[in-house]
Design a protein around this motif. Sequence first.
Motif, PDB file in Angstrom:
ATOM      1  N   GLY A  52      27.848 -94.760-112.166  1.00 34.29           N
ATOM      2  CA  GLY A  52      27.566 -95.530-110.964  1.00 34.29           C
ATOM      3  C   GLY A  52      26.515 -96.568-111.337  1.00 34.29           C
ATOM      4  O   GLY A  52      26.293 -96.851-112.522  1.00 34.29           O
ATOM      5  N   LEU A  53      25.845 -97.128-110.356  1.00 32.72           N
ATOM      6  CA  LEU A  53      24.842 -98.146-110.696  1.00 32.72           C
ATOM      7  C   LEU A  53      23.832 -97.603-111.689  1.00 32.72           C
ATOM      8  O   LEU A  53      23.476 -98.262-112.665  1.00 32.72           O
ATOM      9  N   ALA A  87      31.250 -98.438-103.176  1.00 34.33           N
ATOM     10  CA  ALA A  87      31.491 -98.503-101.733  1.00 34.33           C
ATOM     11  C   ALA A  87      30.312 -99.041-100.934  1.00 34.33           C
ATOM     12  O   ALA A  87      30.434 -99.270 -99.734  1.00 34.33           O
ATOM     13  N   GLN A  96      27.969-101.295 -99.015  1.00 32.54           N
ATOM     14  CA  GLN A  96      28.399-102.526 -98.360  1.00 32.54           C
ATOM     15  C   GLN A  96      27.287-103.549 -98.211  1.00 32.54           C
ATOM     16  O   GLN A  96      27.385-104.694 -98.629  1.00 32.54           O
ATOM     17  N   GLY A  97      26.190-103.077 -97.616  1.00 28.42           N
ATOM     18  CA  GLY A  97      25.258-103.999 -96.988  1.00 28.42           C
ATOM     19  C   GLY A  97      24.414-104.858 -97.892  1.00 28.42           C
ATOM     20  O   GLY A  97      24.299-106.077 -97.682  1.00 28.42           O
ATOM     21  N   GLY A  98      23.770-104.283 -98.907  1.00 29.52           N
ATOM     22  CA  GLY A  98      22.932-105.136 -99.714  1.00 29.52           C
ATOM     23  C   GLY A  98      21.906-104.399-100.539  1.00 29.52           C
ATOM     24  O   GLY A  98      21.859-103.168-100.556  1.00 29.52           O
ATOM     25  N   ASN A 158      30.160 -85.118-105.829  1.00 32.93           N
ATOM     26  CA  ASN A 158      29.844 -83.689-105.835  1.00 32.93           C
ATOM     27  C   ASN A 158      28.516 -83.431-106.523  1.00 32.93           C
ATOM     28  O   ASN A 158      27.919 -84.332-107.104  1.00 32.93           O
ATOM     29  N   ALA A 172      18.882 -97.964-102.034  1.00 31.12           N
ATOM     30  CA  ALA A 172      19.476 -97.045-103.015  1.00 31.12           C
ATOM     31  C   ALA A 172      20.020 -97.836-104.193  1.00 31.12           C
ATOM     32  O   ALA A 172      19.867 -97.440-105.349  1.00 31.12           O
ATOM     33  N   LEU A 173      20.647 -98.970-103.884  1.00 27.98           N
ATOM     34  CA  LEU A 173      21.175 -99.806-104.959  1.00 27.98           C
ATOM     35  C   LEU A 173      20.022-100.284-105.826  1.00 27.98           C
ATOM     36  O   LEU A 173      20.090-100.293-107.051  1.00 27.98           O
ATOM     37  N   GLY A 208      19.013 -92.363-110.350  1.00 34.68           N
ATOM     38  CA  GLY A 208      19.808 -92.739-109.181  1.00 34.68           C
ATOM     39  C   GLY A 208      19.676 -91.705-108.067  1.00 34.68           C
ATOM     40  O   GLY A 208      18.670 -91.010-107.937  1.00 34.68           O
ATOM     41  N   ALA A 251      33.090 -95.482-109.663  1.00 36.46           N
ATOM     42  CA  ALA A 251      31.995 -94.651-109.148  1.00 36.46           C
ATOM     43  C   ALA A 251      31.735 -94.976-107.682  1.00 36.46           C
ATOM     44  O   ALA A 251      31.997 -96.084-107.206  1.00 36.46           O
ATOM     45  N   HIS A 252      31.177 -94.014-106.998  1.00 35.52           N
ATOM     46  CA  HIS A 252      30.953 -94.148-105.573  1.00 35.52           C
ATOM     47  C   HIS A 252      30.072 -95.353-105.197  1.00 35.52           C
ATOM     48  O   HIS A 252      30.185 -95.895-104.099  1.00 35.52           O
ATOM     49  N   SER A 253      29.223 -95.799-106.105  1.00 39.89           N
ATOM     50  CA  SER A 253      28.400 -96.996-105.829  1.00 39.89           C
ATOM     51  C   SER A 253      29.248 -98.174-105.369  1.00 39.89           C
ATOM     52  O   SER A 253      28.765 -99.058-104.658  1.00 39.89           O
ATOM     53  N   PHE A 303      29.991 -90.166-119.800  1.00 46.19           N
ATOM     54  CA  PHE A 303      31.028 -89.300-119.215  1.00 46.19           C
ATOM     55  C   PHE A 303      31.156 -89.563-117.715  1.00 46.19           C
ATOM     56  O   PHE A 303      30.130 -89.647-117.022  1.00 46.19           O
ATOM     57  N   VAL A 304      32.376 -89.645-117.239  1.00 51.25           N
ATOM     58  CA  VAL A 304      32.599 -89.729-115.793  1.00 51.25           C
ATOM     59  C   VAL A 304      33.810 -88.879-115.423  1.00 51.25           C
ATOM     60  O   VAL A 304      34.699 -88.685-116.252  1.00 51.25           O
ATOM     61  N   ALA A 348      20.863 -88.927-107.761  1.00 46.82           N
ATOM     62  CA  ALA A 348      20.771 -87.541-108.217  1.00 46.82           C
ATOM     63  C   ALA A 348      19.331 -87.047-108.328  1.00 46.82           C
ATOM     64  O   ALA A 348      19.084 -85.847-108.307  1.00 46.82           O
TER      65      ALA A 348
HETATM   66  C1  LIG Z   1      29.546 -96.080 -97.610  1.00 46.53           C
HETATM   67  C2  LIG Z   1      28.220 -96.259 -98.280  1.00 46.53           C
HETATM   68  C3  LIG Z   1      27.556 -97.464 -98.192  1.00 46.53           C
HETATM   69  C4  LIG Z   1      26.327 -97.647 -98.816  1.00 46.53           C
HETATM   70  N1  LIG Z   1      25.705 -98.857 -98.702  1.00 46.53           N
HETATM   71  C5  LIG Z   1      24.519 -99.037 -99.324  1.00 46.53           C
HETATM   72  C6  LIG Z   1      23.861-100.308 -99.247  1.00 46.53           C
HETATM   73  O1  LIG Z   1      24.342-101.242 -98.618  1.00 46.53           O
HETATM   74  N2  LIG Z   1      22.694-100.453 -99.903  1.00 46.53           N
HETATM   75  C7  LIG Z   1      22.138 -99.441-100.635  1.00 46.53           C
HETATM   76  O2  LIG Z   1      21.089 -99.661-101.223  1.00 46.53           O
HETATM   77  N3  LIG Z   1      22.742 -98.242-100.724  1.00 46.53           N
HETATM   78  C8  LIG Z   1      23.921 -98.008-100.094  1.00 46.53           C
HETATM   79  N4  LIG Z   1      24.532 -96.792-100.187  1.00 46.53           N
HETATM   80  C9  LIG Z   1      23.980 -95.756-101.073  1.00 46.53           C
HETATM   81  C10 LIG Z   1      24.322 -96.059-102.529  1.00 46.53           C
HETATM   82  O3  LIG Z   1      25.600 -96.609-102.607  1.00 46.53           O
HETATM   83  C11 LIG Z   1      24.284 -94.831-103.427  1.00 46.53           C
HETATM   84  O4  LIG Z   1      23.138 -94.101-103.193  1.00 46.53           O
HETATM   85  C12 LIG Z   1      24.280 -95.244-104.884  1.00 46.53           C
HETATM   86  O5  LIG Z   1      25.299 -96.161-105.155  1.00 46.53           O
HETATM   87  C13 LIG Z   1      24.381 -94.053-105.812  1.00 46.53           C
HETATM   88  O6  LIG Z   1      24.511 -94.505-107.133  1.00 46.53           O
HETATM   89  P1  LIG Z   1      24.446 -93.519-108.348  1.00 46.53           P
HETATM   90  O7  LIG Z   1      24.605 -94.353-109.575  1.00 46.53           O
HETATM   91  O8  LIG Z   1      23.246 -92.673-108.255  1.00 46.53           O
HETATM   92  O9  LIG Z   1      25.691 -92.527-108.178  1.00 46.53           O
HETATM   93  P2  LIG Z   1      27.265 -92.757-107.957  1.00 46.53           P
HETATM   94  O10 LIG Z   1      27.611 -94.163-107.749  1.00 46.53           O
HETATM   95  O11 LIG Z   1      27.682 -91.760-106.942  1.00 46.53           O
HETATM   96  O12 LIG Z   1      27.912 -92.373-109.349  1.00 46.53           O
HETATM   97  C14 LIG Z   1      28.044 -91.063-109.781  1.00 46.53           C
HETATM   98  C15 LIG Z   1      28.708 -91.079-111.145  1.00 46.53           C
HETATM   99  O13 LIG Z   1      28.607 -89.803-111.716  1.00 46.53           O
HETATM  100  C16 LIG Z   1      29.847 -89.342-112.183  1.00 46.53           C
HETATM  101  N5  LIG Z   1      29.813 -87.889-112.071  1.00 46.53           N
HETATM  102  C17 LIG Z   1      29.349 -87.136-111.035  1.00 46.53           C
HETATM  103  N6  LIG Z   1      29.417 -85.839-111.335  1.00 46.53           N
HETATM  104  C18 LIG Z   1      29.921 -85.748-112.571  1.00 46.53           C
HETATM  105  C19 LIG Z   1      30.222 -84.675-113.443  1.00 46.53           C
HETATM  106  N7  LIG Z   1      30.009 -83.412-113.105  1.00 46.53           N
HETATM  107  N8  LIG Z   1      30.765 -84.958-114.651  1.00 46.53           N
HETATM  108  C20 LIG Z   1      31.003 -86.232-115.037  1.00 46.53           C
HETATM  109  N9  LIG Z   1      30.709 -87.294-114.253  1.00 46.53           N
HETATM  110  C21 LIG Z   1      30.177 -87.052-113.043  1.00 46.53           C
HETATM  111  C22 LIG Z   1      30.887 -90.059-111.353  1.00 46.53           C
HETATM  112  O14 LIG Z   1      32.100 -90.162-112.056  1.00 46.53           O
HETATM  113  C23 LIG Z   1      30.188 -91.412-111.144  1.00 46.53           C
HETATM  114  O15 LIG Z   1      30.456 -92.242-112.258  1.00 46.53           O
HETATM  115  C24 LIG Z   1      25.754 -96.595 -99.549  1.00 46.53           C
HETATM  116  C25 LIG Z   1      26.409 -95.377 -99.623  1.00 46.53           C
HETATM  117  C26 LIG Z   1      27.617 -95.199 -98.963  1.00 46.53           C
HETATM  118  C27 LIG Z   1      28.231 -93.846 -98.980  1.00 46.53           C
END
Ligand SMILES: Cc1cc2nc3c(=O)[nH]c(=O)nc-3n(C[C@H](O)[C@H](O)[C@H](O)COP(=O)(O)OP(=O)(O)OC[C@H]3O[C@@H](n4cnc5c(N)ncnc54)[C@H](O)[C@@H]3O)c2cc1C
Lengths: 270, 640
Positions: free
Chosen positions: B43-44, B76, B78-80, B244, B442-443, B426, B72-74, B63-64, B428
Amino acid sequence: MVAENTTKNLSITLRVWRQAGPKAPGRFVDYQSKDLNPNMSFLEMLDVVNDELTLKGEEPIAFAHDCREGICGTCSCTINGKPHGPGHGVATCQVYLRAFRDGDVVTVEPFRAAAFPIVKDLITDRSAFDKIQQAGGFITARTGSAPDANALPVPKGDADRAMDAAACIGCGACVAACKNASAMLFVAAKVSHLGLLPQGQAERDRRVLAMVSTMDAMGFGNCTNQYECSAACPKLISHDFIARMNADYLKASWRSVFKPEPASSAGGAG
Amino acid sequence: MATLDSKIPPGPLADKWRNHKANIKLVNPANKRKYEVIVVGAGLAGSSAAATLADLGYRVKNFVFHDSPRRAHSIAAQGGINAAKNYQNDGDSVYRLFYDTLKGGDYRSREANVHRLAEVSINIIDQCVAQGVPFAREYGGLLANRSFGGAQVSRTFYARGQTGQQLLLGAYSALSRMIGAGAVEMHTQSEMLDLVIVGGQAKGIVVRDLVTGAIERHAADAVVLATGGYGNVFNLSTYARGSNATAIWRAYKHGACFANPCYTQIHPTCIPVSGDYQSKLTLMSESLRNDGRIWVPKKKEDCAKDPNSIPEADRDYYLERIYPSFGNLAPRDVASRAAKRVCDEGRGVGPTGLGVYLDFSDAIKRLGENGVRERYGNLFDIYHEITAESGYRTPMRIYPAVHYTMGGLWVDYNLMSNVPGLFVLGEANFSDHGANRLGASALMQGLADGYFVIPYTIGDYLATQKPGSRPNADGAEFKAAEENVRAMTKRFLDIKGREPVSHFHKRLGKIMWEGCGMARTKATLEKALREIPALREEFWQNVLVPGSADTLNQSLEQAGRVADFLELGELLCLDALTREESCGGHFREEHQYPDGECKRDDEKFNHVAAWEYQGKDKAPLRNAEPLNYEFVKPSVRSYK
Ligand SMILES: Cc1cc2nc3c(=O)[nH]c(=O)nc-3n(C[C@H](O)[C@H](O)[C@H](O)COP(=O)(O)OP(=O)(O)OC[C@H]3O[C@@H](n4cnc5c(N)ncnc54)[C@H](O)[C@@H]3O)c2cc1C
Ligand code: FES
């Protein structure tokens, strides 16, 4: 937080492509799905069918999905012959049952293309797209070396156009919709996004050459200007970008004194 | 008892990070390629970290579980994304972003971490623009900004309603470049199922290849988890279905402390639930609150009426009424609870009574329908797609939904957990948002961690590890971890019970939402704490996982994730029960002011609760890291 089911129900016959593995033979299997709420999404219907199959001791239908809001590009079903189904500018996960009528027979298949081999049931391997990106779909910008973001104004029109192209979700519907299984719209979107921005100029030639040659190497077909790609694109990315990329490619070919590097070494870390 | 040394550098707030960078141990360039770093997640946080570490010269394995890092869920969000650029000249500064974030988090985060976040926010925007992220611009060609909840300045950068997508694709392009160059070894569809500890330090992982079912062991000099948040413990949420907690949960079971699990965020503007088949809730960006006005009828009798027929005098614009200075832009936790209160009073709208109106008719009068379409067209389209209603004609209906988790694995200032060699980035980790996260931050945090923090701080650890001292993946610890994974997989398949995994997830979600949702009490939490272990018991007796272990098997993947949620849910409720105060997203009904605002107890709870696993069927240990406020005096958070 569960709503009353107030809306009328509908029943659908699903004709689903089942294939146990990449080398296994595949075939269509019919499933009856009853008492469906029209506000349910297509993938929620597959969830329900899968729970029913599980309870009957059968293997559920494997299908790709994640965000379920049309942005991650994971979902990828061809529904009634159309990649992503009956909607316009939506992904499979954004199809709702109100698009169907009671008693409909609905066929569901994976995205079909030689470059996207079937993994299982409705899931395909689209890693060829990643390979194309790795060949040149980037602007080299080492972390920490960037100038102030407002130091380089970008005309709003260019930024908006770049964003139009950058909206691609990498789902592969364009490939599945094309009778030649061409990836031109996908590649053109990335080439245009980066090529429209001043930051993207330094690598512009190398990018288009490397991405196109990798696309060819991955087994995608040629573009014969059918424009089925744009019509199936969940983000409605315009095929104008293909023309733009062709022009870029031509110019870059003239200018280039080097052959495009293969995917593995293009865009080296240097 | 775990040692929780936050390693916050001494000195004035604004100098801490600079001094720390100057004092931190470095790995010499020739030695970098001798170190291997595992990054789980792209993700980000994960992709920015993997790309940057590889560019620095470390050997990186990424690994993903997704089929491509770009999914990755990032993607999705939207806002900024916030940054203290002050491009609008409206009085923003690093200090103000720091202060807003700290206050937004209800004074439950570390000052030093939050200040660093505000400092590097500036570099993030520069970095993203250099990569070609097409942020919105003004006609003059400069970057545009909008405002977001909890702030009175315009500091949010955005790319239409797809900011997360564009930021992730920027980081993905940097990662792709490194993969193409052979500097990152990418493993897609590889799910981390165990962490390997050798000599007390994190030295590897065990993954399952989700396509072939093969179990693999991977050794490294350090392990970085960037695996996202755990909000799907509630089943229904705005998260992607696959999000998850497995990676962080299994690390917890190896001794990594889990901090503040009860700090969960409920987002006020989501599309309400429509039926029990529902698989996810869709967020409508908070940016809508810039122009939309939130209301419910004053009288219960009006709730079923056509909203357009309800006269102005009979509408209660409750956020504007209660919070005149922030109005519809009150922070998320405040806005969500206010919505719950009016619905609890019987004034909710829509078929379920769990909804409030988000009304654009004034905005349409002011800006014209096209003006509104230009700003929010894609969100109105999403709403229409899902509900078949037009937000231009009648007010939208919205309701709060689980959206983000502030809690996560405990980390020090270097983003290292209490297990040496295990870093967490991030969503986590627990680090920067205290008890509530402000929109668009969060971004910012994900990219700050990945681009600008870990590349420095990982060196501080690696410099203490002899190059080449990395253990072999054939060692006993690796074999034991693999055995553990195989045994668990076999157990799932052997139960052959009568209920699919999804039923357990739904039931858990219901328990969590009712017991530990927007408002919590001792009684609801105690009830949940009775129900969860019983449900878990039932799961292990009666779950039905079809198929086999040696092919792609989505039911099996789901079973592992839900099994972990069934344990994590209990810890979450336990944390909520123990924290006898209200703060940010954690609202205990027993602890509120007469006007319904959060009543913190700084005397007893001005600390991070870091839970430590003690073994199966044993109560976890609650460690506390005191929060020392040196620079800001915590006060009652007011948005009135
Ligand atoms: C609908 C929505 C809108 C949002 N809008 C905003 C916004 O406008 N501004 C803002 O700042 N924040 C926003 N957020 C929050 C923000 O998007 C997230 O907090 C942030 O993107 C999380 O990034 P991350 O890199 O920590 O994790 P994620 O993007 O969730 O990435 C997780 C990664 O880990 C991997 N992974 C997970 N578990 C395992 C495993 N066991 N083995 C291998 N790989 C694994 C996945 O494949 C993925 O690559 C929003 C959230 C949602 C739900
Ligand atoms: S599931 Fe993400 S685009 Fe459909």
